[in-house]
Design a protein around this motif. Structure first.
Motif, mmCIF file in Angstrom:
data_model
loop_
_atom_site.group_PDB
_atom_site.id
_atom_site.type_symbol
_atom_site.label_atom_id
_atom_site.label_comp_id
_atom_site.label_asym_id
_atom_site.label_seq_id
_atom_site.Cartn_x
_atom_site.Cartn_y
_atom_site.Cartn_z
ATOM 1 N N TRP B 28 13.902 28.805 38.399
ATOM 2 C CA TRP B 28 12.720 29.305 37.705
ATOM 3 C C TRP B 28 12.606 28.693 36.308
ATOM 4 C CZ3 TRP B 28 14.817 34.707 39.271
ATOM 5 C CH2 TRP B 28 14.399 35.023 40.578
ATOM 6 N N CYS B 29 11.367 28.535 35.841
ATOM 7 C CA CYS B 29 11.129 27.968 34.513
ATOM 8 C C CYS B 29 11.607 28.958 33.445
ATOM 9 C CB CYS B 29 9.639 27.726 34.270
ATOM 10 S SG CYS B 29 8.820 26.823 35.575
ATOM 11 N N CYS B 32 10.018 32.631 32.782
ATOM 12 C CA CYS B 32 9.326 33.091 33.988
ATOM 13 C C CYS B 32 9.577 34.577 34.216
ATOM 14 C CB CYS B 32 9.840 32.307 35.197
ATOM 15 S SG CYS B 32 9.185 32.940 36.750
ATOM 16 N N CYS B 63 7.921 30.715 44.307
ATOM 17 C CA CYS B 63 8.975 30.888 43.308
ATOM 18 C C CYS B 63 9.619 32.250 43.531
ATOM 19 C CB CYS B 63 8.377 30.814 41.901
ATOM 20 S SG CYS B 63 7.626 29.218 41.550
ATOM 21 N N ASN B 133 1.785 37.204 39.662
ATOM 22 C CA ASN B 133 1.554 36.367 38.466
ATOM 23 C C ASN B 133 0.154 35.766 38.479
ATOM 24 O OD1 ASN B 133 1.846 34.471 40.458
ATOM 25 N ND2 ASN B 133 3.751 33.578 39.678
ATOM 26 N N CYS B 212 3.692 33.747 34.472
ATOM 27 C CA CYS B 212 4.045 32.377 34.857
ATOM 28 C C CYS B 212 3.656 31.483 33.687
ATOM 29 C CB CYS B 212 3.290 31.954 36.115
ATOM 30 S SG CYS B 212 3.498 30.213 36.531
ATOM 31 N N PRO B 213 4.590 31.283 32.762
ATOM 32 C CA PRO B 213 4.238 30.506 31.572
ATOM 33 C C PRO B 213 3.893 29.062 31.891
ATOM 34 C CG PRO B 213 6.603 31.010 31.611
ATOM 35 C CD PRO B 213 5.974 31.768 32.738
ATOM 36 N N TRP B 215 2.047 27.811 34.691
ATOM 37 C CA TRP B 215 0.729 27.536 35.268
ATOM 38 C C TRP B 215 -0.355 28.524 34.859
ATOM 39 C CZ3 TRP B 215 1.016 22.889 36.868
ATOM 40 C CH2 TRP B 215 2.187 22.413 37.493
HETATM 41 S S1 SF4 Z 1 6.301 31.413 38.743
HETATM 42 FE FE1 SF4 Z 1 5.644 29.929 37.231
HETATM 43 S S2 SF4 Z 1 7.058 30.124 35.579
HETATM 44 FE FE2 SF4 Z 1 7.973 31.087 37.323
HETATM 45 S S3 SF4 Z 1 9.207 29.520 38.189
HETATM 46 FE FE3 SF4 Z 1 7.267 29.500 39.240
HETATM 47 S S4 SF4 Z 1 6.086 27.980 38.153
HETATM 48 FE FE4 SF4 Z 1 7.823 28.513 36.852
#
Ligand code: SF4
Ligand SMILES: Cc1ncc(C[n+]2csc(CCOP(=O)(O)OP(=O)(O)O)c2C)c(N)n1
Lengths: 634, 311
Positions: B28-29, B32, B63, B133, B212-213, B215
């Motif tokens: 995960w980013c 997130c 994700c 999200n 979701c920072p 997108w």
């Molecule tokens: S939901 Fe968004 S922030 Fe989280 S891992 Fe997926 S792309 Fe990254």
């Protein structure tokens, strides 16, 4: 004296008029009289109304197919005929059961029609008298409805028809009495018995212009049961310890789903009708993952929806048994007509390389044994197994000795470990259970599994490629090892199958010059044709292939090597089995031609005879019924 | 031969037990919201009192679907949208196992929408966490069923012409017996709600707001939220369907306007779970199905007894 001819009795009438139950009882009575019986059902694509027929073939010898044509027609008329007005769209529905069935009636055949229901003009309009004379038919008009009305209700016309048949064919009415007495009670029973008796008497009184009768049963050595392919699949599943079924209705799969739903609770099992086929397959996977032997299934379109979950079961190595009951496609095709057009779909649907077992049983007995084997392999090897059959085998009934089913149940969940075994099993340095072990200790390709709730057996199942403990991994080395191990299971299964009695069935002289190859429900029809061909001086043998994946390479190579040429007979338009054989064996393109039938009706023995003879002179067949595709070089 | 010793283990449970020792770092980013769900779930487990071997987490694809890669228990990462049917059957097969399903808003309300409706309708005893999200994360930012109207993405460059789905009211009308919304930015409430949802006997649906920072930078999930249970301004009888419906409608309308209301919206403790319903009509045995295969005393009847009617 020559062998008495088999009785091939066709009862025709309105769908919803009790044709089905009447024919079942008729078949059962003849079975009890000591004959072998086989039924063939023809379905219209309507719920009620629309004419339909069922054939019951009975004889002292083996009767494994519907035979060629038929020799006794009982038409009841269609009581559900709906003629909205003068210029009715359907034409005269009431007369249809009579008018539309005559084409296949054999020479010298017998016709009973319900005078009470049909107007004289309708009968005159079809020149019945003239046609009867041409074909040597014997026609018996009788007021079946009148007899029924006298003692009960109109619907008892079928009982009247059966009584009249018994008299014309010299069948002891006691067998029918017994079935009525056991199956009904009260007024219904009394009324039906009266109808039967009256019709029988009337049948004895009328002058018989024909001079043949049904063969007298010379007895069975053991108690017989009358079962359909769907019954046998269901019972095979139950005997293998299947205690969970999930499904969504689609003809003809609905048959197995219904039989299982009605019976599983008696065995403490659970049946779930769910929202769609994706869910149905997903539920079976979930139940199996959690430690219960599970099954689902569908027909063409519904099976298409199961494609992605099927792949999930392959990738997560979750045991699963699916039934695919084929009907004519593409798309919704012909919902009530059989075809063997889904073979490629069954073998290869879902993304990636297929790792699945596919069996195509040929008859009731094989439906039972191969469903059992499918479960055994699925749970031992952690692989999905598909039992493919079609609308023909689904609905046809035949008698089998009861002792055939006198088999021990097998509740073994296969390669699942106990908690003690899990504690002893291979673990990662971090103490995590290696569910997807690269090299299982016994040298096989099967990594033993645990089920949720077991102590120490935690793992992740994922449809992504994964490492030994189940975690997602794109490591190239791990990928190859896991792929090879999963695919290697097919070789192991082939080895196991080769060591057992073959599922392929052979017929005809071993040293025959020519071969016919077929699969599934067409097998026994082909075998009957092979007998006719050999009697006519040809030198032919046949094989019915049941193992479609893993493919019986050695057996099929031997068969094809032993003949000059082989005709592959199947019910589809593109020769799917022939293509599959060529793909699996990598040769024989110039040694196999195709005999194809895809008009919604299964082969009759005479079709195969005609097709085989056509193949000898590589001529052309009438296109509407069958197609002949000559061999092509490799 | 012991079958399921793990089930019903009677001891103190520590949240660390649910952290796997060897897993790869989460993909995960940074920032997130999915981390919030993972942490809340770990925090909830000691309150629930179940050990990792008796918990099974079923996820979809996205994700969000990676949840069980980083959570120590039995796990099944299924296919896009299909976690619920797989999970449901596992519960029927062995009611002793604690079943949790999870997935994204695309996964749960889009491709798996039909399963969501039917699982809620049947009131299976399980918990369903939807990582909401308002975007497709894993496939890189396409519009999801919860994206607000007008939301622009690569696949809807002129902005979505569709009204977003209202997951809470949808869930209520479908038949879920526990419905709550929480947010990754509120770890305490989230852990509490998850614990409650898991302990609930029936289908518990938690709409979990996750940012979701990467997108969905302007998503409202960053906006401070109001806990309806702690607020004097809000407050309805959570056992009352009609009042719950109104509160949900309100909350969902306000969400689109930028105000976030979280908390428990509806709880029905009376409604029997699906397993109980099936048992009541005699179509589900008392003893867990899965146990029988390990129980040497189980008598395995065979189909032979059914042949009578075929004679
Ligand atoms: S939901 Fe968004 S922030 Fe989280 S891992 Fe997926 S792309 Fe990254
Ligand atoms: C049948 C199928 N269709 C499409 C995809 C591709 N896919 C993977 S994840 C995803 C979207 C996930 O979005 P969401 O459920 O909101 O989860 P998030 O990634 O935001 O957590 C899609 C469309 C797929 N894996 N399977």
């Amino acid at each position: 004296m020559p062998e008495p001819e088999d009785l091939i009795w066709r009862i025709a009438g309105g769908s919803g008029d009790g044709i089905d139950s009447t024919s079942q009882n008729f078949a059962k009575a003849l079975m009890r009289s000591g004959l072998n019986v086989f039924t063939h059902r023809h379905y219209p694509s309507r719920i009620r109304g629309g004419h339909t027929y069922v054939e019951v073939r009975a004889g002292n010898g083996p009767v494994n197919s519907r035979g060629d044509g038929y020799n006794f027609l009982l038409t009841l008329g269609d009581s559900f005929a709906r003629n909205p007005g003068e210029d009715a769209y359907y034409g005269n529905e009431e007369a249809k059961p009579l008018t539309e069935n005559l084409d296949d009636l054999n020479e010298g055949g017998i016709v009973i029609y319900d005078e009470g229901l049909l107007d004289e003009e309708d009968v005159e309009a079809i020149n019945l008298e003239e046609r009867a004379e041409e074909n040597g038919w014997h026609v018996y008009p009788v007021d079946l409805r009148g007899i029924a009305r006298e003692h009960g209700r109109d619907v008892m016309r079928n009982t009247a028809g059966v009584g009249f048949t018994a008299a014309l064919m010299d069948i002891d009415p006691a067998y029918f009495e017994e079935i009525i007495s056991n199956g009904m009670s009260g007024e219904m029973k009394e009324a039906n018995l009266k109808v039967l008796e009256d019709a029988y008497e009337l049948g004895q009184e009328v002058e018989h212009t024909h001079d043949w009768s049904a063969p007298a049963g010379d007895g069975h050595d053991e108690e017989q049961v009358l079962l359909s392919g769907s019954d046998a699949i269901s019972y095979g599943a139950i005997d293998e310890g299947c205690r969970f079924i999930s499904g969504y209705p689609m003809t003809p799969w609905t048959d197995v789903f219904t039989i299982m739903s009605q019976n599983l609770p008696k065995f403490d099992g659970v049946s779930e009708q769910v929202e769609d086929e994706i869910a149905a397959a997903a539920l079976a996977i979930g139940a199996s993952h959690a430690g219960v032997k599970a099954m689902s299934g569908s027909s063409g379109g519904g099976f298409a929806l199961m494609s992605e979950p099927l792949g999930l079961a392959e990738m997560t190595e979750t045991p699963l048994v699916l039934v695919e009951a084929m009907r004519a496609g593409p798309s919704t095709g012909m919902p009530t007509k059989p075809e063997q057009g889904d073979l490629e779909h069954i073998l290869y649907t879902s993304q990636g390389d297929s790792t699945r077992v596919v069996f195509a049983p040929a008859n009731v007995e094989e439906c039972y044994t191969q469903t059992r084997k499918a479960f055994e392999l699925a749970y031992e090897y952690q692989i999905p197994a598909i039992v493919a059959y079609d609308q023909k085998l689904q609905g046809e009934l035949r008698n089998v000795p009861e002792s055939f089913f006198d088999e021990e149940p097998n509740a073994d969940p296969g390669s699942v470990l106990t908690e003690e075994e899990i504690a002893e099993a291979a673990h990662h340095a971090s103490d995590k259970f290696k569910r997807f072990l690269h090299e299982p200790e016994d040298g096989s390709n099967v990594s033993p599994r645990s089920v949720p709730g077991q102590e120490g057996g935690r793992f992740l199942a994922t449809g992504n490629e994964h490492n030994e403990v189940g975690h997602i991994s794109e490591d190239p080395e791990n990928r190859v090892i896991q792929m090879d191990r999963r695919m290697g299971k097919l070789d192991d299964i082939r080895e196991e199958l080769d060591a057992e009695e073959s599922h392929q069935t052979y017929h005809g002289p071993e040293d025959a010059d020519y071969g016919i190859i077929t699969w599934g429900s067409q097998q026994d029809t082909v075998f009957e044709a092979v007998d006719h061909l050999n009697e006519a001086g040809h030198s032919v043998k046949a094989v019915g292939v049941s193992d479609l994946m893993p493919f019986p390479e050695a057996e099929m190579t031997e068969f094809l090597d032993s003949v000059e040429h082989a005709v592959v007979a199947e019910m589809n338009a593109s020769g799917q089995l022939r293509g599959h054989i060529q793909k699996e064996l990598g040769k024989y393109g110039d040694k196999m031609s195709s005999l194809l039938k895809y008009n919604g009706n299964p082969f009759e023995p005479r079709d195969i005879v005609e097709g085989f003879e056509t193949s000898l002179d590589t001529g052309e067949l009438p296109h509407t019924r069958m197609k002949y595709v000559p061999a092509a070089g490799d | 031969m012991s079958a399921f010793n793990a089930i019903g283990a009677d001891r103190e449970i520590e949240d660390e037990e649910f952290t796997p020792g060897i897993e790869p770092q989460p993909t995960w980013c940074p920032g997130c919201g999915d981390f919030g769900v993972l942490n809340a779930l770990k925090q909830a487990m000691p309150k629930v009192g179940r050990n990792p071997d008796e918990v099974a987490v079923f996820t979809g694809i996205g994700c969000s679907g990676k949840l069980n890669s980083y959570f120590e228990s039995y796990g099944f990462h299924t296919i896009h949208g299909r976690s619920l049917p797989v999970a449901r059957a596992a519960k029927l097969a062995n009611p002793g196992v604690e079943v949790i399903a999870a997935g994204g808003d695309g996964d749960g309300y889009g491709i798996g929408g039909n399963h969501f409706i039917h699982t809620a309708r049947e009131n299976h005893d399980m918990t369903y966490i939807v990582f909401n999200n308002e975007i497709f994360g894993l496939t890189k930012g396409q519009t999801s069923p919860t994206s607000p109207k007008g939301h622009k993405s690569k696949t809807q460059p002129s902005g979505s012409a569709k009204d977003p789905i209202r997951p809470l009211t949808l869930s209520l009308s479908a038949g879920a017996s526990y419905i709550a919304r929480t947010a990754a930015v509120n770890p305490n409430q989230a852990a509490e709600i998850l614990a409650e949802a898991i302990q609930h006997d029936g289908f518990a649906h938690v709409d979990f707001l996750t940012q979701c920072p990467t997108w969905n930078k302007d998503a409202k999930q960053y906006v401070p939220y109001t806990d309806i249970q702690d607020s004097d301004e809000y407050g309805h009888d959570i056992n009352d369907r009609a009042e719950a419906a109104e509160a949900m409608y309100d909350a969902e309308s306000k969400l689109h306007e930028g105000e976030i209301l979280t908390g428990r919206f509806y709880v029905d403790d009376e409604r029997p779970s699906y397993t109980e319903e099936k048992q009541a009509i005699g179509e589900m045995p008392e003893q867990p199905l899965a146990e029988r295969y390990f129980d040497e005393d189980t008598e395995w009847d065979r189909s032979y007894q059914l042949l009578e009617k075929h004679k």
